[in-house]
Design a protein around this motif. Structure first.
Motif, short mmCIF file in Angstrom:
data_model
loop_
_atom_site.label_atom_id
_atom_site.label_comp_id
_atom_site.label_asym_id
_atom_site.label_seq_id
_atom_site.Cartn_x
_atom_site.Cartn_y
_atom_site.Cartn_z
N ASN A 1 -5.02 4.67 -4.55
CA ASN A 1 -6.44 4.47 -4.21
C ASN A 1 -7.16 3.62 -5.24
O ASN A 1 -7.49 4.10 -6.32
N ASP B 1 -4.83 11.50 7.75
CA ASP B 1 -4.90 11.67 6.30
C ASP B 1 -3.81 12.63 5.79
O ASP B 1 -3.78 13.79 6.20
N ARG C 1 -5.83 12.58 -4.15
CA ARG C 1 -5.46 11.17 -4.22
C ARG C 1 -5.34 10.72 -5.67
O ARG C 1 -5.93 11.30 -6.58
N SER D 1 0.83 -1.21 0.00
CA SER D 1 0.00 0.00 0.00
C SER D 1 0.86 1.25 0.00
O SER D 1 1.96 1.26 0.55
N LEU E 1 -14.11 7.03 -0.66
CA LEU E 1 -14.75 8.25 -1.15
C LEU E 1 -15.74 8.01 -2.29
O LEU E 1 -16.90 8.45 -2.21
N ARG F 1 -9.73 14.23 8.76
CA ARG F 1 -9.74 12.90 9.37
C ARG F 1 -8.31 12.63 9.85
O ARG F 1 -7.37 12.76 9.07
N PHE G 1 -13.73 15.60 4.52
CA PHE G 1 -12.82 15.56 5.67
C PHE G 1 -11.68 16.56 5.48
O PHE G 1 -10.58 16.19 5.09
N GLU H 1 -19.66 14.11 3.74
CA GLU H 1 -18.85 14.98 4.59
C GLU H 1 -17.45 15.05 4.02
O GLU H 1 -16.79 14.02 3.82
C1 UD1 Z 1 -6.73 4.72 0.94
C2 UD1 Z 1 -7.20 3.40 1.47
C3 UD1 Z 1 -6.18 2.73 2.35
C4 UD1 Z 1 -4.83 2.79 1.72
C5 UD1 Z 1 -4.48 4.23 1.54
C6 UD1 Z 1 -3.09 4.42 1.04
C7 UD1 Z 1 -9.21 3.02 2.97
C8 UD1 Z 1 -10.43 3.65 3.52
N1 UD1 Z 1 -8.44 3.70 2.15
O1 UD1 Z 1 -6.96 5.68 1.92
O2 UD1 Z 1 -6.51 1.39 2.59
O3 UD1 Z 1 -3.87 2.14 2.46
O4 UD1 Z 1 -5.38 4.73 0.58
O5 UD1 Z 1 -2.55 5.45 1.77
O6 UD1 Z 1 -8.97 1.91 3.27
N2 UD1 Z 1 -12.93 11.53 2.14
C9 UD1 Z 1 -13.87 12.49 2.48
N3 UD1 Z 1 -15.09 12.07 2.93
C10 UD1 Z 1 -15.41 10.74 3.06
C11 UD1 Z 1 -14.44 9.77 2.70
C12 UD1 Z 1 -13.20 10.21 2.24
O7 UD1 Z 1 -13.62 13.69 2.38
O8 UD1 Z 1 -16.53 10.43 3.51
C13 UD1 Z 1 -11.61 11.97 1.61
C14 UD1 Z 1 -10.41 11.52 2.45
O9 UD1 Z 1 -10.13 12.43 3.47
C15 UD1 Z 1 -9.31 11.45 1.38
C16 UD1 Z 1 -10.08 11.02 0.12
O10 UD1 Z 1 -11.44 11.38 0.35
O11 UD1 Z 1 -8.75 12.73 1.15
C17 UD1 Z 1 -9.99 9.54 -0.18
O12 UD1 Z 1 -10.36 8.82 0.98
P1 UD1 Z 1 -10.50 7.22 1.03
O13 UD1 Z 1 -11.31 6.77 -0.13
O14 UD1 Z 1 -10.98 6.88 2.39
O15 UD1 Z 1 -9.04 6.67 0.82
P2 UD1 Z 1 -7.67 7.06 1.61
O16 UD1 Z 1 -7.96 7.58 2.93
O17 UD1 Z 1 -6.85 7.89 0.69
#
Ligand code: UD1
Length: 325
Positions: free
Chosen positions: A168, A283, A219, A115, A188, A280, A206, A204
């Motif tokens: 991602n 992050d 990302r 990862s 996301l 969050r 983050f 929401e």
């Molecule tokens: C992802 C993977 C993780 C992996 C990492 C590599 C998850 C949840 N995510 O994390 O396994 O190891 O990449 O570093 O397992 N966001 C919002 N609102 C939401 C959800 C997300 O604003 O409700 C934002 C997050 O803050 C981030 C982006 O969207 O900036 C992507 O988030 P997410 O899809 O959760 O992936 P990562 O946290 O990047």
């Protein structure tokens, strides 16, 4: 025959599909704690836990396995902070168990799900593989520790591996047979699409105060089928006698949370209500891969280099999953 642990999960099931397409025979080992039985596209399925050595030995005795692709793992960064013991047990000891079973049965080729979380806060982006690995979470540490074990095993045991550091993973099988389905959903794109479908009231965001062009996190979203194809390439590299390697898998381009939302709005034609929330914990602001090593050495090329077609595959799957339009 290729053993795929975690082959009922999101990335595992898409990889099994690509392995079958490439003509491989595949056996899946999965405990279905996060995977879905109907995602197992090969007739050879064993329900079991990688922590259980007897189960692993049974699989190696029953099937003529020549290589292992290891996806079975816990995958949530925040959960790993709250309960590190589970993460070390499954991701570290479970993986060690798989490696020991391979050693006992003379299987020497291994493709590992690593990862971008191994890098921690990037010191520069795009991130090359040589970037220092200073994971910020127990999850990232389990992935990094396994990579270190792999390097030691390689030196001692005539064993070869490819470690794939995913950015991602996103999107779903373009044929709609399988797709992204986590419970609970934390990623996301599916969350935004659930908002578009009216399954959630709002997205929401983050954090809106990051040092990025629009203040939201950036990302590198790579289509799961492109990831799956890279696994097949990695396996072929090892089968051809290639040496152990570590590769970033991303498209080399980042999208902010607001950009993702905008693309989802266009693809779905639906309204996506938003609330701006705090960051969050854990992050990083920006995570973008430098995937040039994988492109150069594996001859792999992502097909989904734009976000809209990727989101279209995710949306089609979401409509099918919820059976609505
Ligand atoms: C992802 C993977 C993780 C992996 C990492 C590599 C998850 C949840 N995510 O994390 O396994 O190891 O990449 O570093 O397992 N966001 C919002 N609102 C939401 C959800 C997300 O604003 O409700 C934002 C997050 O803050 C981030 C982006 O969207 O900036 C992507 O988030 P997410 O899809 O959760 O992936 P990562 O946290 O990047």
């Amino acid at each position: 025959m290729i053993l795929v642990t975690g082959g009922a999960g999101y990335i595992g099931s898409h990889t099994v599909k690509e392995l079958l397409r490439a003509g491989y025979e595949v056996v899946v080992l999965d405990d279905l704690s996060a995977g879905h039985r109907e995602f197992v596209l090969t007739p050879h399925f064993v329900r079991g836990d990688i922590r259980d050595r007897a189960t692993l030995d049974g699989v190696f005795r029953r099937y003529p396995i020549t290589a292992v692709m290891h996806f079975a793992a816990l995958t949530s960064v925040p959960e790993s902070v709250e309960d590190p013991a589970r993460y070390y047990e499954v991701n570290l000891l479970g993986t060690w168990n798989v490696l020991e079973a391979m050693r006992a049965h003379g299987v020497k080729l291994f493709v590992f799900s690593s990862s971008a979380a191994v890098y921690g806060d990037p010191q520069k982006v795009p991130i090359p593989e040589e970037h220092p690995a200073q994971p910020k979470s127990p999850y990232g540490r389990t992935k990094r520790m396994v990579e270190e074990i792999l390097a030691d095993y390689e030196k001692a045991y005539a064993f070869r591996y490819v470690s794939l550091r995913y950015f991602n993973a996103a999107g779903s099988d373009p044929e709609g047979e399988i797709g992204e389905w986590h419970e609970p959903e934390r990623h996301l794109i599916p969350i935004v699409l659930e908002v578009a479908l009216g399954k959630r009231p709002y997205l929401e965001i983050f954090g809106t105060d990051y040092e990025t062009p629009d203040g939201t996190g950036v990302r590198d979203y790579i289509h799961v089928t492109d990831l799956a194809r890279a696994h097949v390439r990695a396996l072929q590299h090892l089968e051809a006698g290639g040496e152990s390697r570590v590769y970033n898998l991303g498209i080399g381009r980042g999208y902010s949370v607001r950009e993702v939302m905008e693309v989802c709005r266009r693809v779905t034609g639906r309204d996506i209500p938003v609330r701006e929330g705090p960051r969050r914990p854990g992050d990083p602001a920006v995570l973008v891969a430098d995937p040039s090593r994988a492109l150069r050495e594996m001859g792999w090329q992502p097909r989904f280099t734009e976000l809209a077609p990727l989101v279209e595959t995710a949306w089609r799957w979401m409509l099918k999953k919820f059976g609505s339009a």
